[in-house]
Structures are given as C-alpha cells and as structure tokens.
Design a protein around this motif. Structure first.
Motif, PDB file in Angstrom:
ATOM      1  N   PHE A 152       0.847  -1.199   0.000  1.00  0.00           N
ATOM      2  CA  PHE A 152       0.000   0.000   0.000  1.00  0.00           C
ATOM      3  C   PHE A 152       0.881   1.246   0.000  1.00  0.00           C
ATOM      4  O   PHE A 152       0.667   2.186  -0.778  1.00  0.00           O
ATOM      5  CB  PHE A 152      -0.902  -0.025   1.235  1.00  0.00           C
ATOM      6  CG  PHE A 152      -1.866   1.122   1.343  1.00  0.00           C
ATOM      7  CD1 PHE A 152      -3.194   0.967   0.974  1.00  0.00           C
ATOM      8  CD2 PHE A 152      -1.456   2.356   1.832  1.00  0.00           C
ATOM      9  CE1 PHE A 152      -4.099   2.021   1.084  1.00  0.00           C
ATOM     10  CE2 PHE A 152      -2.344   3.414   1.944  1.00  0.00           C
ATOM     11  CZ  PHE A 152      -3.667   3.245   1.570  1.00  0.00           C
ATOM     12  N   GLN A 153       1.876   1.250   0.860  1.00  0.00           N
ATOM     13  CA  GLN A 153       2.761   2.413   0.961  1.00  0.00           C
ATOM     14  C   GLN A 153       3.610   2.572  -0.298  1.00  0.00           C
ATOM     15  O   GLN A 153       3.884   3.701  -0.731  1.00  0.00           O
ATOM     16  CB  GLN A 153       3.632   2.277   2.207  1.00  0.00           C
ATOM     17  CG  GLN A 153       2.820   2.328   3.497  1.00  0.00           C
ATOM     18  CD  GLN A 153       3.633   1.990   4.728  1.00  0.00           C
ATOM     19  OE1 GLN A 153       4.856   2.127   4.738  1.00  0.00           O
ATOM     20  NE2 GLN A 153       2.962   1.534   5.777  1.00  0.00           N
ATOM     21  N   TRP A 154       3.999   1.438  -0.896  1.00  0.00           N
ATOM     22  CA  TRP A 154       4.737   1.543  -2.149  1.00  0.00           C
ATOM     23  C   TRP A 154       3.855   2.126  -3.248  1.00  0.00           C
ATOM     24  O   TRP A 154       4.305   2.940  -4.058  1.00  0.00           O
ATOM     25  CB  TRP A 154       5.298   0.193  -2.606  1.00  0.00           C
ATOM     26  CG  TRP A 154       5.753   0.307  -4.029  1.00  0.00           C
ATOM     27  CD1 TRP A 154       5.177  -0.219  -5.138  1.00  0.00           C
ATOM     28  CD2 TRP A 154       6.845   1.110  -4.492  1.00  0.00           C
ATOM     29  NE1 TRP A 154       5.831   0.194  -6.271  1.00  0.00           N
ATOM     30  CE2 TRP A 154       6.862   1.008  -5.903  1.00  0.00           C
ATOM     31  CE3 TRP A 154       7.803   1.900  -3.857  1.00  0.00           C
ATOM     32  CZ2 TRP A 154       7.811   1.671  -6.684  1.00  0.00           C
ATOM     33  CZ3 TRP A 154       8.755   2.563  -4.640  1.00  0.00           C
ATOM     34  CH2 TRP A 154       8.748   2.436  -6.031  1.00  0.00           C
ATOM     35  N   ALA A 155       2.588   1.711  -3.286  1.00  0.00           N
ATOM     36  CA  ALA A 155       1.675   2.229  -4.304  1.00  0.00           C
ATOM     37  C   ALA A 155       1.587   3.754  -4.225  1.00  0.00           C
ATOM     38  O   ALA A 155       1.620   4.450  -5.249  1.00  0.00           O
ATOM     39  CB  ALA A 155       0.292   1.607  -4.139  1.00  0.00           C
ATOM     40  N   LEU A 156       1.494   4.282  -3.016  1.00  0.00           N
ATOM     41  CA  LEU A 156       1.443   5.738  -2.860  1.00  0.00           C
ATOM     42  C   LEU A 156       2.772   6.378  -3.252  1.00  0.00           C
ATOM     43  O   LEU A 156       2.803   7.482  -3.822  1.00  0.00           O
ATOM     44  CB  LEU A 156       1.090   6.098  -1.416  1.00  0.00           C
ATOM     45  CG  LEU A 156      -0.313   5.699  -0.944  1.00  0.00           C
ATOM     46  CD1 LEU A 156      -0.548   6.190   0.480  1.00  0.00           C
ATOM     47  CD2 LEU A 156      -1.384   6.247  -1.875  1.00  0.00           C
ATOM     48  N   THR A 157       3.873   5.692  -2.959  1.00  0.00           N
ATOM     49  CA  THR A 157       5.190   6.198  -3.361  1.00  0.00           C
ATOM     50  C   THR A 157       5.294   6.262  -4.878  1.00  0.00           C
ATOM     51  O   THR A 157       5.801   7.243  -5.446  1.00  0.00           O
ATOM     52  CB  THR A 157       6.300   5.295  -2.794  1.00  0.00           C
ATOM     53  OG1 THR A 157       6.197   5.261  -1.366  1.00  0.00           O
ATOM     54  CG2 THR A 157       7.679   5.794  -3.198  1.00  0.00           C
ATOM     55  N   GLU A 158       4.804   5.219  -5.540  1.00  0.00           N
ATOM     56  CA  GLU A 158       4.838   5.206  -7.005  1.00  0.00           C
ATOM     57  C   GLU A 158       3.990   6.334  -7.577  1.00  0.00           C
ATOM     58  O   GLU A 158       4.392   7.004  -8.538  1.00  0.00           O
ATOM     59  CB  GLU A 158       4.353   3.858  -7.536  1.00  0.00           C
ATOM     60  CG  GLU A 158       4.355   3.789  -9.052  1.00  0.00           C
ATOM     61  CD  GLU A 158       4.132   2.391  -9.597  1.00  0.00           C
ATOM     62  OE1 GLU A 158       3.777   2.284 -10.787  1.00  0.00           O
ATOM     63  OE2 GLU A 158       4.324   1.412  -8.857  1.00  0.00           O
ATOM     64  N   SER A 170      12.555   1.934 -12.836  1.00  0.00           N
ATOM     65  CA  SER A 170      13.009   0.554 -12.668  1.00  0.00           C
ATOM     66  C   SER A 170      12.292  -0.099 -11.489  1.00  0.00           C
ATOM     67  O   SER A 170      11.975  -1.295 -11.521  1.00  0.00           O
ATOM     68  CB  SER A 170      14.525   0.508 -12.472  1.00  0.00           C
ATOM     69  OG  SER A 170      14.905   1.135 -11.256  1.00  0.00           O
ATOM     70  N   ARG A 171      12.020   0.680 -10.456  1.00  0.00           N
ATOM     71  CA  ARG A 171      11.275   0.149  -9.306  1.00  0.00           C
ATOM     72  C   ARG A 171       9.813  -0.081  -9.673  1.00  0.00           C
ATOM     73  O   ARG A 171       9.200  -1.076  -9.262  1.00  0.00           O
ATOM     74  CB  ARG A 171      11.395   1.119  -8.129  1.00  0.00           C
ATOM     75  CG  ARG A 171      12.810   1.264  -7.600  1.00  0.00           C
ATOM     76  CD  ARG A 171      12.867   2.070  -6.321  1.00  0.00           C
ATOM     77  NE  ARG A 171      12.694   3.490  -6.534  1.00  0.00           N
ATOM     78  CZ  ARG A 171      13.696   4.380  -6.573  1.00  0.00           C
ATOM     79  NH1 ARG A 171      14.948   3.976  -6.430  1.00  0.00           N
ATOM     80  NH2 ARG A 171      13.453   5.664  -6.746  1.00  0.00           N
ATOM     81  N   HIS A 172       9.253   0.832 -10.453  1.00  0.00           N
ATOM     82  CA  HIS A 172       7.856   0.680 -10.865  1.00  0.00           C
ATOM     83  C   HIS A 172       7.679  -0.580 -11.713  1.00  0.00           C
ATOM     84  O   HIS A 172       6.679  -1.302 -11.582  1.00  0.00           O
ATOM     85  CB  HIS A 172       7.407   1.895 -11.677  1.00  0.00           C
ATOM     86  CG  HIS A 172       7.516   3.189 -10.937  1.00  0.00           C
ATOM     87  ND1 HIS A 172       7.092   4.385 -11.477  1.00  0.00           N
ATOM     88  CD2 HIS A 172       8.001   3.492  -9.703  1.00  0.00           C
ATOM     89  CE1 HIS A 172       7.313   5.362 -10.610  1.00  0.00           C
ATOM     90  NE2 HIS A 172       7.871   4.837  -9.529  1.00  0.00           N
ATOM     91  N   MET A 173       8.643  -0.838 -12.597  1.00  0.00           N
ATOM     92  CA  MET A 173       8.541  -2.019 -13.459  1.00  0.00           C
ATOM     93  C   MET A 173       8.635  -3.304 -12.646  1.00  0.00           C
ATOM     94  O   MET A 173       7.943  -4.286 -12.935  1.00  0.00           O
ATOM     95  CB  MET A 173       9.622  -1.970 -14.539  1.00  0.00           C
ATOM     96  CG  MET A 173       9.377  -0.881 -15.579  1.00  0.00           C
ATOM     97  SD  MET A 173      10.522  -0.945 -16.974  1.00  0.00           S
ATOM     98  CE  MET A 173      12.053  -0.469 -16.188  1.00  0.00           C
ATOM     99  N   LYS A 174       9.486  -3.304 -11.636  1.00  0.00           N
ATOM    100  CA  LYS A 174       9.592  -4.471 -10.761  1.00  0.00           C
ATOM    101  C   LYS A 174       8.251  -4.758 -10.101  1.00  0.00           C
ATOM    102  O   LYS A 174       7.790  -5.913 -10.065  1.00  0.00           O
ATOM    103  CB  LYS A 174      10.669  -4.213  -9.696  1.00  0.00           C
ATOM    104  CG  LYS A 174      10.764  -5.278  -8.604  1.00  0.00           C
ATOM    105  CD  LYS A 174      11.242  -6.608  -9.142  1.00  0.00           C
ATOM    106  CE  LYS A 174      11.472  -7.598  -8.015  1.00  0.00           C
ATOM    107  NZ  LYS A 174      11.834  -8.948  -8.525  1.00  0.00           N
ATOM    108  N   PHE A 175       7.610  -3.724  -9.589  1.00  0.00           N
ATOM    109  CA  PHE A 175       6.319  -3.894  -8.924  1.00  0.00           C
ATOM    110  C   PHE A 175       5.254  -4.359  -9.916  1.00  0.00           C
ATOM    111  O   PHE A 175       4.455  -5.251  -9.611  1.00  0.00           O
ATOM    112  CB  PHE A 175       5.897  -2.574  -8.273  1.00  0.00           C
ATOM    113  CG  PHE A 175       4.683  -2.692  -7.393  1.00  0.00           C
ATOM    114  CD1 PHE A 175       4.733  -3.403  -6.204  1.00  0.00           C
ATOM    115  CD2 PHE A 175       3.488  -2.080  -7.748  1.00  0.00           C
ATOM    116  CE1 PHE A 175       3.616  -3.510  -5.383  1.00  0.00           C
ATOM    117  CE2 PHE A 175       2.364  -2.178  -6.936  1.00  0.00           C
ATOM    118  CZ  PHE A 175       2.429  -2.893  -5.751  1.00  0.00           C
TER     119      PHE A 175
END
Length: 305
Positions: A113-119, A204-209
C-alpha cells in the motif's frame, strides 16, 4: 497435498509480496530525485543538440531523413521527444488512477500500500518534469487521438488485476529502453539526458512492482479470463505505442506531413528498434500466457514483436 498446504502457499506469496514492496520502499528512500532542483531548467535551449538519439527518430534511415538538414533533424528529434513525454503524461495519469483504485480501502500498514502511494508520488513528479521538459524543447502540448483518449478514459476506470498492471508494464518498459539510450547519448541536449536518467532510475522500481503484481494477479486465473485480458492488454499496448509520436511533430519540424507519415509508416529501421526494445517484455508476457493469437495481432501492428 494436505489441507494446510494451500494456506502456507498463500502466506508465502503474501510474505514475498510484502518483502518486495519493502525493498522498493527502501530503495526509493535511498535514491530518488526532485526534478525541480535536479534538472537545469534555467539554461536556454541549445539547438545544437538533439532532443533524442537520432536513431530513435521515426524518420531515421529514410530517404526523407537523408534530405533533411542537420538543423531539421535536430528539430524533429526535439519535437518527437516532446511528443513521447506528452504521451507519458497521459498514461501516467491513467496509471495513477488504476493504482489508486486497486489499493482503495486496503491496509495502509501494508508495505505494498505504501509503495503504491510512493509510485503515485513519483509519477506526479515525472508528469510535471515531462511537461516542463516538453515546453523547454519548444513544443506545443501534444495529445493522443480522440479515440485513444476516450478509450483511455474507459480503461482507467475499469481495468483491474493483470490487465491494469501488464498495461502499466508495457508503457514503462517501452519508454525505458528508449530513455536508456537517450540519457547516455552526448548528442542529446543535457537537460533531457537528466530527465531521462531520473525517469529510468525511478521507473526501474515501478517495473519491478508491475511485473510482480501481474504474476500475482494471474495466479489461479482460468483460461477464459487469461485470454480476455491478454487481448485487453494487447489493445491497450497498441494505443499506447501508436500514440507516442503525434503526427503534428512533422509539421512543427517544418516537414511535409503527408510524406513524413508515409515514410515513417514504412520505416523498417524504426520498426526494428521497437521490436528489439521489447524483446524482454514480450518474453515476460509469453511466460505469463498473455501472448495469445488475437493478442499477437495487436503487438505486431504496434511493431512490438
């Protein structure tokens, strides 16, 4: 298989998902950029530079390109780079809405959830960065065709699961390969190289997710759902890729639009560049069972395979 195997498998998958999200959060905390201060917005545009690597121009390798002056070639790449950036903004707005819908009312303590907001925060900064970059390149606000805009309006409101995340992945991966070339190319104007570097690092982080979410969403998916969403993803991919370079870039570069469109459409060099850039992406989609025969029709039309 015992009755306890399935819960353990589900728990393991969830633990892996949380671990991936936490790694992405940690990476973001260690290496993120503020385009407002990292990009040189003050220095006037130096027109001795290209806006993108010329080999990525839709006309590179054509007879028309050979006839163009170096100044025209540079202007065309600047207009094309601005168009790609504008398309990026369009899709990033779609992406943000799909991710927000996916995580609506979910556990805010979950690292995913927190990563989604970061993205989403990253994408907001990227969109502003692209907008300022396109303006500095001397380009007008390019927009996709009306049909693409309206289909995007429906897609962002309805796409879920693997359809959403695989489409996100396609948009990110196609742009990523281009920008990796542009950011290293000393022929490209320095502020654009900085923009590309920022985007490559953070995407690159977004693609990993997106890859992890696509695989997770497909777990347990039946053949009918898989075939339907394979086609949906392919159609979305076609409209994303075909919207990258607006037809008005040729007019704004001082070229004959009709001739430029004809030669761009027949340009085997550019088609080859697109196919080679998407080899890894197509391999991933194939491993997920998403390269069905109907889907391949649209990937071929978009020159992605």
């Amino acid at each position: 298989m015992t009755s306890t195997d399935v819960p353990r498998t589900a728990e393991t998958a969830e633990a892996g998902r949380r671990e991936t999200a936490q790694r992405l959060l940690d990476s973001s905390a260690m290496l993120s950029y503020d385009p407002a201060t990292e990009v040189d917005w003050e220095t006037p545009l130096d027109k001795d530079f290209h806006g993108a690597s010329p080999e990525w121009s839709t006309l590179y390798g054509t007879s028309y390109w050979a006839e163009m002056s170096p100044e025209q070639q540079k202007e065309l790449t600047r207009q094309e780079a601005a168009s790609v950036a504008s398309t990026g903004i369009w899709f990033e707005m779609i992406l943000q809405q799909m991710v927000l819908r996916d995580f609506y009312a979910k556990d805010p303590t979950d690292p995913a959830f927190q990563w989604a907001l970061t993205e989403i925060a990253d994408e907001c900064r990227h969109s502003i960065m692209f907008a300022r970059g396109a303006e500095k390149l001397g380009a007008p606000p390019y927009r996709p065709r009306r049909l693409a805009v309206e289909l995007g309006r429906v897609f962002k409101a309805t796409a879920t699961g693997e359809a959403a995340y695989a489409a996100i992945l396609v948009a990110e991966e196609v742009l990523d390969v281009m920008q990796r070339d542009w950011m290293r190319d000393e022929r490209v104007v320095p502020f654009v190289r900085t923009i590309n570097n920022i985007h490559v690092v953070e995407e690159s982080r977004h693609m990993k997710f997106a890859r992890e979410e696509t695989k997770e969403q497909l777990e347990g998916a039946g053949p009918v759902r898989r075939r339907i969403n394979a086609l949906v993803i392919a159609i979305a991919s076609y409209f994303i890729v075909s919207s990258m370079v607006n037809r008005d870039v040729y007019k704004n570069a001082g070229l004959d639009t009709a001739r430029a469109l004809r030669e761009a459409k027949a340009n085997e060099h550019h088609k080859s560049m697109m196919r080679s850039s998407c080899a890894g992406l197509m391999e991933f989609l194939g491993s997920c069972g998403l390269l069905t025969k109907p889907a391949l029709v649209f990937y071929k039309r978009a020159n992605l395979i």
